[in-house]
Design a protein around this motif. Structure first.
Motif, PDB file in Angstrom:
ATOM      1  N   GLY A  97      -0.073  -0.904  10.719  1.00  0.00           N
ATOM      2  CA  GLY A  97       1.165  -0.736  10.090  1.00  0.00           C
ATOM      3  C   GLY A  97       1.785   0.449  10.002  1.00  0.00           C
ATOM      4  O   GLY A  97       2.843   0.673   9.612  1.00  0.00           O
ATOM      5  N   CYS A 147      -5.961  -5.591   3.361  1.00  0.00           N
ATOM      6  CA  CYS A 147      -4.591  -5.040   3.458  1.00  0.00           C
ATOM      7  C   CYS A 147      -4.165  -4.301   4.714  1.00  0.00           C
ATOM      8  O   CYS A 147      -2.758  -4.112   4.805  1.00  0.00           O
ATOM      9  N   LEU A 171      -2.594  -7.066   6.516  1.00  0.00           N
ATOM     10  CA  LEU A 171      -1.287  -7.549   5.702  1.00  0.00           C
ATOM     11  C   LEU A 171      -0.152  -6.425   6.170  1.00  0.00           C
ATOM     12  O   LEU A 171       0.835  -6.859   6.400  1.00  0.00           O
ATOM     13  N   ALA A 172      -0.470  -5.041   5.883  1.00  0.00           N
ATOM     14  CA  ALA A 172       0.395  -4.075   6.533  1.00  0.00           C
ATOM     15  C   ALA A 172       0.963  -4.338   7.974  1.00  0.00           C
ATOM     16  O   ALA A 172       2.109  -4.208   8.222  1.00  0.00           O
ATOM     17  N   PHE A 229       3.197  -7.216   8.133  1.00  0.00           N
ATOM     18  CA  PHE A 229       4.434  -6.963   7.134  1.00  0.00           C
ATOM     19  C   PHE A 229       5.615  -6.359   8.583  1.00  0.00           C
ATOM     20  O   PHE A 229       6.492  -6.770   8.450  1.00  0.00           O
ATOM     21  N   GLU A 254       8.513  -0.767   0.667  1.00  0.00           N
ATOM     22  CA  GLU A 254       8.171  -2.095   0.370  1.00  0.00           C
ATOM     23  C   GLU A 254       6.765  -2.025  -0.068  1.00  0.00           C
ATOM     24  O   GLU A 254       6.163  -2.890  -0.330  1.00  0.00           O
ATOM     25  N   GLY A 255       6.007  -0.786   0.006  1.00  0.00           N
ATOM     26  CA  GLY A 255       4.633  -0.673  -0.358  1.00  0.00           C
ATOM     27  C   GLY A 255       3.521  -1.100   0.519  1.00  0.00           C
ATOM     28  O   GLY A 255       2.579  -1.171   0.021  1.00  0.00           O
ATOM     29  N   TYR A 256       3.636  -1.005   1.808  1.00  0.00           N
ATOM     30  CA  TYR A 256       2.930  -1.400   2.810  1.00  0.00           C
ATOM     31  C   TYR A 256       2.300  -0.195   3.603  1.00  0.00           C
ATOM     32  O   TYR A 256       1.696  -0.355   4.513  1.00  0.00           O
ATOM     33  N   ALA A 281       7.963   2.341  -4.742  1.00  0.00           N
ATOM     34  CA  ALA A 281       7.267   1.219  -4.415  1.00  0.00           C
ATOM     35  C   ALA A 281       5.891   1.141  -5.474  1.00  0.00           C
ATOM     36  O   ALA A 281       5.705   0.364  -6.017  1.00  0.00           O
ATOM     37  N   LEU A 310       4.798  -2.695  -5.638  1.00  0.00           N
ATOM     38  CA  LEU A 310       5.037  -3.329  -4.364  1.00  0.00           C
ATOM     39  C   LEU A 310       3.962  -3.217  -3.634  1.00  0.00           C
ATOM     40  O   LEU A 310       3.424  -2.062  -3.429  1.00  0.00           O
ATOM     41  N   GLY A 311       3.636  -4.255  -2.692  1.00  0.00           N
ATOM     42  CA  GLY A 311       2.876  -4.378  -1.510  1.00  0.00           C
ATOM     43  C   GLY A 311       1.296  -3.713  -2.138  1.00  0.00           C
ATOM     44  O   GLY A 311       0.696  -4.162  -3.117  1.00  0.00           O
ATOM     45  N   ILE A 312       0.755  -2.687  -1.389  1.00  0.00           N
ATOM     46  CA  ILE A 312      -0.565  -2.363  -1.743  1.00  0.00           C
ATOM     47  C   ILE A 312      -0.574  -1.611  -3.354  1.00  0.00           C
ATOM     48  O   ILE A 312      -1.745  -1.389  -3.921  1.00  0.00           O
TER      49      ILE A 312
END
Length: 156
Positions: free
Chosen positions: A30, A63, A66-67, A70, A111-113, A131, A136-138
């Protein structure tokens, strides 16, 4: 004359292929990308590590993956332009990279990543606050700060 034109055409094709190949973008996680052979660490942010697990509703969520995904989806088939600030201890260029006029660092935090890496920069603190407030996100999960996760992993 035909042979010369074919020769130069072949050289042009090969050089275009090589430069397209060297501009291949690979998302590592990420906050790290490679553009061709150049390694970049996104400036001012810290994203979950690839093996990092977060939790939401008693479910384990990868996560870090996920990051990474993203960021990968944001970049798509575009080639980011990067402004280098420094080099880190792993010899990666620390840089703010952009898709068009949009900072990938700001995007990932807002975006919270990723979190604002405020020990190095205050540039994205307000984006983190946004975020966090909007979960948002994490920020919608239970998670360990990436820097704390690295320290804990190192001590195992």
């Amino acid at each position: 004359m035909k042979k010369i034109i074919i020769f130069f055409g072949l050289i042009f094709f090969l050089s275009a292929t090589v430069s397209a190949d060297t501009k291949k973008v690979k998302v590592i996680d990420g906050d790290t990308i490679h553009i061709g052979t150049i390694k970049y660490r996104l400036f001012g942010i810290d994203a979950p590590e690839i093996k990092q697990i977060c939790e939401k509703d008693n479910k384990k969520i990868e996560c870090g993956i996920l990051a990474k995904n993203f960021l990968k989806n944001k970049i798509g088939d575009k080639i980011p332009s990067c402004i280098t600030n420094d080099k880190d201890r792993y010899q990666r260029f620390v840089a703010e990279c952009f898709i068009g006029n949009e900072s990938l660092s700001r995007f990932m935090v807002r975006e919270g990543y990723a979190v604002a890496y405020s020990q190095y920069s205050k540039d994205f603190v307000e984006d983190e606050k946004f975020a966090k407030e909007n979960r948002l996100g994490i920020w919608a999960m239970s998670f360990q700060m990436p820097s704390d996760y690295r320290k804990a992993s190192k001590n195992k």
